[in-house]
Write a protein that holds these residues in place. Sequence first.
Motif, PDB file in Angstrom:
ATOM      1  N   VAL A 563       0.813  -1.219   0.000  1.00  0.00           N
ATOM      2  CA  VAL A 563       0.000   0.000   0.000  1.00  0.00           C
ATOM      3  C   VAL A 563       0.847   1.270   0.000  1.00  0.00           C
ATOM      4  O   VAL A 563       0.347   2.348  -0.341  1.00  0.00           O
ATOM      5  CB  VAL A 563      -0.976   0.022   1.193  1.00  0.00           C
ATOM      6  N   SER A 564       2.124   1.176   0.354  1.00  0.00           N
ATOM      7  CA  SER A 564       2.977   2.368   0.336  1.00  0.00           C
ATOM      8  C   SER A 564       3.248   2.855  -1.083  1.00  0.00           C
ATOM      9  O   SER A 564       3.684   3.991  -1.284  1.00  0.00           O
ATOM     10  CB  SER A 564       4.307   2.071   1.037  1.00  0.00           C
ATOM     11  N   ARG A 565       2.980   2.026  -2.089  1.00  0.00           N
ATOM     12  CA  ARG A 565       3.311   2.384  -3.471  1.00  0.00           C
ATOM     13  C   ARG A 565       2.107   2.853  -4.271  1.00  0.00           C
ATOM     14  O   ARG A 565       2.244   3.150  -5.463  1.00  0.00           O
ATOM     15  CB  ARG A 565       3.946   1.174  -4.174  1.00  0.00           C
ATOM     16  N   ILE A 566       0.960   2.919  -3.682  1.00  0.00           N
ATOM     17  CA  ILE A 566      -0.231   3.226  -4.482  1.00  0.00           C
ATOM     18  C   ILE A 566      -0.717   4.648  -4.239  1.00  0.00           C
ATOM     19  O   ILE A 566      -0.542   5.227  -3.172  1.00  0.00           O
ATOM     20  CB  ILE A 566      -1.374   2.230  -4.207  1.00  0.00           C
ATOM     21  N   GLY A 567      -1.322   5.199  -5.264  1.00  0.00           N
ATOM     22  CA  GLY A 567      -2.050   6.457  -5.173  1.00  0.00           C
ATOM     23  C   GLY A 567      -3.371   6.297  -5.906  1.00  0.00           C
ATOM     24  O   GLY A 567      -3.534   5.386  -6.726  1.00  0.00           O
ATOM     25  N   ILE A 568      -4.298   7.162  -5.652  1.00  0.00           N
ATOM     26  CA  ILE A 568      -5.613   7.056  -6.287  1.00  0.00           C
ATOM     27  C   ILE A 568      -5.736   8.095  -7.387  1.00  0.00           C
ATOM     28  O   ILE A 568      -5.342   9.258  -7.217  1.00  0.00           O
ATOM     29  CB  ILE A 568      -6.746   7.207  -5.252  1.00  0.00           C
ATOM     30  N   ASP A 569      -6.236   7.672  -8.513  1.00  0.00           N
ATOM     31  CA  ASP A 569      -6.486   8.585  -9.627  1.00  0.00           C
ATOM     32  C   ASP A 569      -7.891   9.157  -9.441  1.00  0.00           C
ATOM     33  O   ASP A 569      -8.888   8.511  -9.747  1.00  0.00           O
ATOM     34  CB  ASP A 569      -6.383   7.836 -10.951  1.00  0.00           C
ATOM     35  N   ALA A 578     -20.596  -4.659  -4.295  1.00  0.00           N
ATOM     36  CA  ALA A 578     -21.665  -5.129  -3.412  1.00  0.00           C
ATOM     37  C   ALA A 578     -21.515  -4.609  -1.994  1.00  0.00           C
ATOM     38  O   ALA A 578     -22.509  -4.299  -1.324  1.00  0.00           O
ATOM     39  CB  ALA A 578     -21.696  -6.660  -3.405  1.00  0.00           C
ATOM     40  N   ASP A 579     -20.289  -4.472  -1.534  1.00  0.00           N
ATOM     41  CA  ASP A 579     -20.090  -4.041  -0.154  1.00  0.00           C
ATOM     42  C   ASP A 579     -19.043  -2.957   0.010  1.00  0.00           C
ATOM     43  O   ASP A 579     -18.662  -2.617   1.126  1.00  0.00           O
ATOM     44  CB  ASP A 579     -19.705  -5.236   0.723  1.00  0.00           C
ATOM     45  N   GLY A 580     -18.551  -2.397  -1.105  1.00  0.00           N
ATOM     46  CA  GLY A 580     -17.548  -1.354  -1.010  1.00  0.00           C
ATOM     47  C   GLY A 580     -17.456  -0.576  -2.303  1.00  0.00           C
ATOM     48  O   GLY A 580     -18.449  -0.073  -2.810  1.00  0.00           O
ATOM     49  N   ALA A 581     -16.254  -0.500  -2.855  1.00  0.00           N
ATOM     50  CA  ALA A 581     -16.050   0.259  -4.085  1.00  0.00           C
ATOM     51  C   ALA A 581     -14.825  -0.289  -4.796  1.00  0.00           C
ATOM     52  O   ALA A 581     -14.049  -1.072  -4.234  1.00  0.00           O
ATOM     53  CB  ALA A 581     -15.861   1.744  -3.773  1.00  0.00           C
ATOM     54  N   SER A 582     -14.649   0.127  -6.039  1.00  0.00           N
ATOM     55  CA  SER A 582     -13.378  -0.099  -6.717  1.00  0.00           C
ATOM     56  C   SER A 582     -12.871   1.251  -7.191  1.00  0.00           C
ATOM     57  O   SER A 582     -13.652   2.141  -7.544  1.00  0.00           O
ATOM     58  CB  SER A 582     -13.527  -1.070  -7.888  1.00  0.00           C
ATOM     59  N   ALA A 583     -11.558   1.398  -7.158  1.00  0.00           N
ATOM     60  CA  ALA A 583     -10.937   2.669  -7.515  1.00  0.00           C
ATOM     61  C   ALA A 583      -9.787   2.436  -8.486  1.00  0.00           C
ATOM     62  O   ALA A 583      -9.134   1.376  -8.462  1.00  0.00           O
ATOM     63  CB  ALA A 583     -10.417   3.366  -6.256  1.00  0.00           C
ATOM     64  N   ALA A 584      -9.533   3.419  -9.321  1.00  0.00           N
ATOM     65  CA  ALA A 584      -8.383   3.373 -10.216  1.00  0.00           C
ATOM     66  C   ALA A 584      -7.164   3.851  -9.445  1.00  0.00           C
ATOM     67  O   ALA A 584      -7.168   4.945  -8.880  1.00  0.00           O
ATOM     68  CB  ALA A 584      -8.620   4.264 -11.429  1.00  0.00           C
ATOM     69  N   ILE A 585      -6.159   3.033  -9.397  1.00  0.00           N
ATOM     70  CA  ILE A 585      -4.962   3.405  -8.651  1.00  0.00           C
ATOM     71  C   ILE A 585      -3.761   3.424  -9.576  1.00  0.00           C
ATOM     72  O   ILE A 585      -3.715   2.755 -10.613  1.00  0.00           O
ATOM     73  CB  ILE A 585      -4.689   2.444  -7.474  1.00  0.00           C
ATOM     74  N   ALA A 586      -2.810   4.240  -9.182  1.00  0.00           N
ATOM     75  CA  ALA A 586      -1.517   4.289  -9.858  1.00  0.00           C
ATOM     76  C   ALA A 586      -0.498   3.633  -8.940  1.00  0.00           C
ATOM     77  O   ALA A 586      -0.458   3.918  -7.734  1.00  0.00           O
ATOM     78  CB  ALA A 586      -1.129   5.733 -10.143  1.00  0.00           C
ATOM     79  N   ILE A 587       0.314   2.755  -9.497  1.00  0.00           N
ATOM     80  CA  ILE A 587       1.307   2.017  -8.720  1.00  0.00           C
ATOM     81  C   ILE A 587       2.684   2.501  -9.143  1.00  0.00           C
ATOM     82  O   ILE A 587       3.090   2.335 -10.297  1.00  0.00           O
ATOM     83  CB  ILE A 587       1.183   0.504  -8.964  1.00  0.00           C
ATOM     84  N   ALA A 588       3.377   3.128  -8.225  1.00  0.00           N
ATOM     85  CA  ALA A 588       4.703   3.668  -8.522  1.00  0.00           C
ATOM     86  C   ALA A 588       5.754   2.580  -8.351  1.00  0.00           C
ATOM     87  O   ALA A 588       5.686   1.775  -7.412  1.00  0.00           O
ATOM     88  CB  ALA A 588       4.998   4.840  -7.596  1.00  0.00           C
ATOM     89  N   ASP A 589       6.722   2.567  -9.254  1.00  0.00           N
ATOM     90  CA  ASP A 589       7.830   1.634  -9.099  1.00  0.00           C
ATOM     91  C   ASP A 589       8.668   2.051  -7.894  1.00  0.00           C
ATOM     92  O   ASP A 589       8.885   3.239  -7.649  1.00  0.00           O
ATOM     93  CB  ASP A 589       8.710   1.642 -10.353  1.00  0.00           C
ATOM     94  N   SER A 605       8.253   5.465 -13.643  1.00  0.00           N
ATOM     95  CA  SER A 605       7.230   4.716 -14.364  1.00  0.00           C
ATOM     96  C   SER A 605       6.104   4.334 -13.411  1.00  0.00           C
ATOM     97  O   SER A 605       6.325   4.024 -12.245  1.00  0.00           O
ATOM     98  CB  SER A 605       7.854   3.474 -15.003  1.00  0.00           C
ATOM     99  N   VAL A 606       4.897   4.406 -13.932  1.00  0.00           N
ATOM    100  CA  VAL A 606       3.703   4.142 -13.145  1.00  0.00           C
ATOM    101  C   VAL A 606       2.823   3.177 -13.923  1.00  0.00           C
ATOM    102  O   VAL A 606       2.645   3.324 -15.133  1.00  0.00           O
ATOM    103  CB  VAL A 606       2.931   5.442 -12.840  1.00  0.00           C
ATOM    104  N   THR A 607       2.312   2.192 -13.241  1.00  0.00           N
ATOM    105  CA  THR A 607       1.311   1.321 -13.838  1.00  0.00           C
ATOM    106  C   THR A 607      -0.023   1.592 -13.166  1.00  0.00           C
ATOM    107  O   THR A 607      -0.077   2.146 -12.064  1.00  0.00           O
ATOM    108  CB  THR A 607       1.696  -0.164 -13.674  1.00  0.00           C
ATOM    109  N   THR A 608      -1.088   1.249 -13.828  1.00  0.00           N
ATOM    110  CA  THR A 608      -2.417   1.510 -13.280  1.00  0.00           C
ATOM    111  C   THR A 608      -3.188   0.203 -13.136  1.00  0.00           C
ATOM    112  O   THR A 608      -2.917  -0.782 -13.817  1.00  0.00           O
ATOM    113  CB  THR A 608      -3.207   2.471 -14.180  1.00  0.00           C
ATOM    114  N   ALA A 609      -4.135   0.230 -12.253  1.00  0.00           N
ATOM    115  CA  ALA A 609      -4.989  -0.935 -12.032  1.00  0.00           C
ATOM    116  C   ALA A 609      -6.251  -0.467 -11.342  1.00  0.00           C
ATOM    117  O   ALA A 609      -6.294   0.620 -10.745  1.00  0.00           O
ATOM    118  CB  ALA A 609      -4.275  -1.983 -11.183  1.00  0.00           C
ATOM    119  N   ARG A 610      -7.286  -1.254 -11.426  1.00  0.00           N
ATOM    120  CA  ARG A 610      -8.502  -0.984 -10.663  1.00  0.00           C
ATOM    121  C   ARG A 610      -8.591  -2.031  -9.559  1.00  0.00           C
ATOM    122  O   ARG A 610      -8.531  -3.228  -9.828  1.00  0.00           O
ATOM    123  CB  ARG A 610      -9.743  -1.017 -11.562  1.00  0.00           C
TER     124      ARG A 610
END
Length: 637
Positions: A563-569, A578-589, A605-610
């Motif tokens: 979790v130290s490497r993620i940020g939210i877009d 159903a019980d929360g959310a999904s978010a687009a995150i950027a993952i820093a190398d 470089s940054v990769t993204t994921a939901r």
Amino acid sequence: MTDTIDRTGLGGPVAPRSSVLRPLGPSELRITGGFWDAQQELNATAIIGHCLTWMERIGWIGNFDRAADGTVAEHHDGIEFVDSEVYKLLEAMAWELGRSGDADLEIAYRRLVDRVAGAQEADGYLHTSFGRPGQRPRYSDLEWGHELYCFGHLFQAAVARHRTGHADRLVEVARRLADHVYAEFGPDGRDAICGHPEIETALMELGRALDEPRYRELARILVERRGRRRLKTTLFQGSEYFLDDVPVRDAEVLRGHAVRAMYLAAGATDVAAEFGDGELLDALRTQWDNTVARRTYLTGGIGSHHQNEEFGSDLELPADRAYAETCAAIGSVMFSWRLLLQTGEAKYADLIERTLLNAVLVSPREDGRAFYYANTLHQRSQGSLPAEGEVSERAESSMRAPWFEVSCCPTNVARTLASVASYVATATDDGVQLHQFADAELETTVASGAVRIRVDSGGYPYAGTPSVAVESAGEVEVSVRIPAWAEGARVRFRDEVVSISGGYARVRARFGADERIRLELPMEPRLTYPDPGIDALRGTVAVERGPLVLCAESTDLPAGVDVSRIGIDTDQPLLATADGASAAIAIADPRAASWPYGQRPARGSVTTARVPLIPYHRWANRGPSTMRIFLPIAAGG
């Protein structure tokens, strides 16, 4: 001795003789299904038995046997205030018996009461750590001995038994002990207080239950004695720690040890209500306002200092150093409930909901057999699983632990869940007020006659379509709280839109059979930004959905990502699950550096994921993980 009494109108844990709203007792309201029923069933089938088994195993209950046979001075298990854990368990058992009437639990309850009663001395005194040959003298350590604190929890256990329809042995034990306390600390006794507030609210409620004005007066005396700096301090624990620095009515914000602060505030609110002390009540409302505005975490948790389990300064709310003790959250609910009864203001019910769902329910593991004592909002390193058969030495256990050397939180969770129905609704002469959404059945009497209500939570807190079916003999007003977060909520009755004012939708009518008030609460996930004055959270954002605070847990991230490497877009939409959310995150190398400071780094470089965001109260149920609530805003977000 009369074993049973008329249960009608007895109230729950709190029953002020004068209030804007009247609390409902176990005979008037019960939870029938849904989310909160599941929590109560977990409590009944796992948590209560878990607490009983552990305290039997490690000797805390056996202390009472040894006190009765005169050997406790030679062998006492646990620290000075372990008696209180037995009393909180008895309170939980009493409320649960009022809910379920379980025959086996009744037998266990009576056996435990008999063992406690056997340790009571001739003059009513009852404590296993003090007063016998070979032990320290009674009341020789008011700062740390917790004698009056323990007595308070016994009184609350007796109130629970009395208000669920019994005036049996524990009630008589409490009466004898309270008479002793009045003689020792009343107007003609010691001019002293306990280092840990708790007895104040307990004496008040016992005095109300038994109609004994001396107990209520002693509660007032003990509250008024605070603030004279009489308790001996240490290098690390000053008068503020004990809430003995200024009189309660002169304070502007809660401070010091968070649990002590909340228990004292609850007791002081009881005193203000009982004696019509408007000045004191106004002071407590100001303290609540300032504490919520400056010293409360997003979850409703309180206490940002691990040392002394204390409040920090204003806006000192670091997520990764949050202490946020479970017992402090429960104390916050107690304080807010009392202010709600005295004022009818929705903001108190809003905080109760936030705190129960996020800061209290995060404590028990999903199987009800391990607990968090402290509740961080950001876990930086994976925890280790504690041994299931060992006592944890650390309150801030990295994973939920089955028991602690100081195990105040499990029993506090147990008594809270057993009595949680008491926070759902209240009544007045005019009608009924619904404060929390739970599948429930309610039957009470108002000025116009009988009122029957069935609440369908509509899948709350994960879904937002509660409905309230009402049947009344005459015209009655039903008020339904609309949470402060629910902007754009719609309420309908008889195909008409109901207006919302002061945090409640109010419908006044003569209700026919099964007429329903229907709610549509917005349950889309939303971004919540921290106050810029919270230094540790600048540049971050949290995600909430309905009343639930969500978090990112490493279990749900791509393999090898912490979790130290993620940020939210924040430019990308949040999607409801159903019980929360999904978010687009950027993952820093990750960057390797010999010194973590320097020039502004070039964007790597940054990769993204939901990824999914889950309810915070459910984190750490899938093994060791890291977690964070507040997510850095990704560059460009």
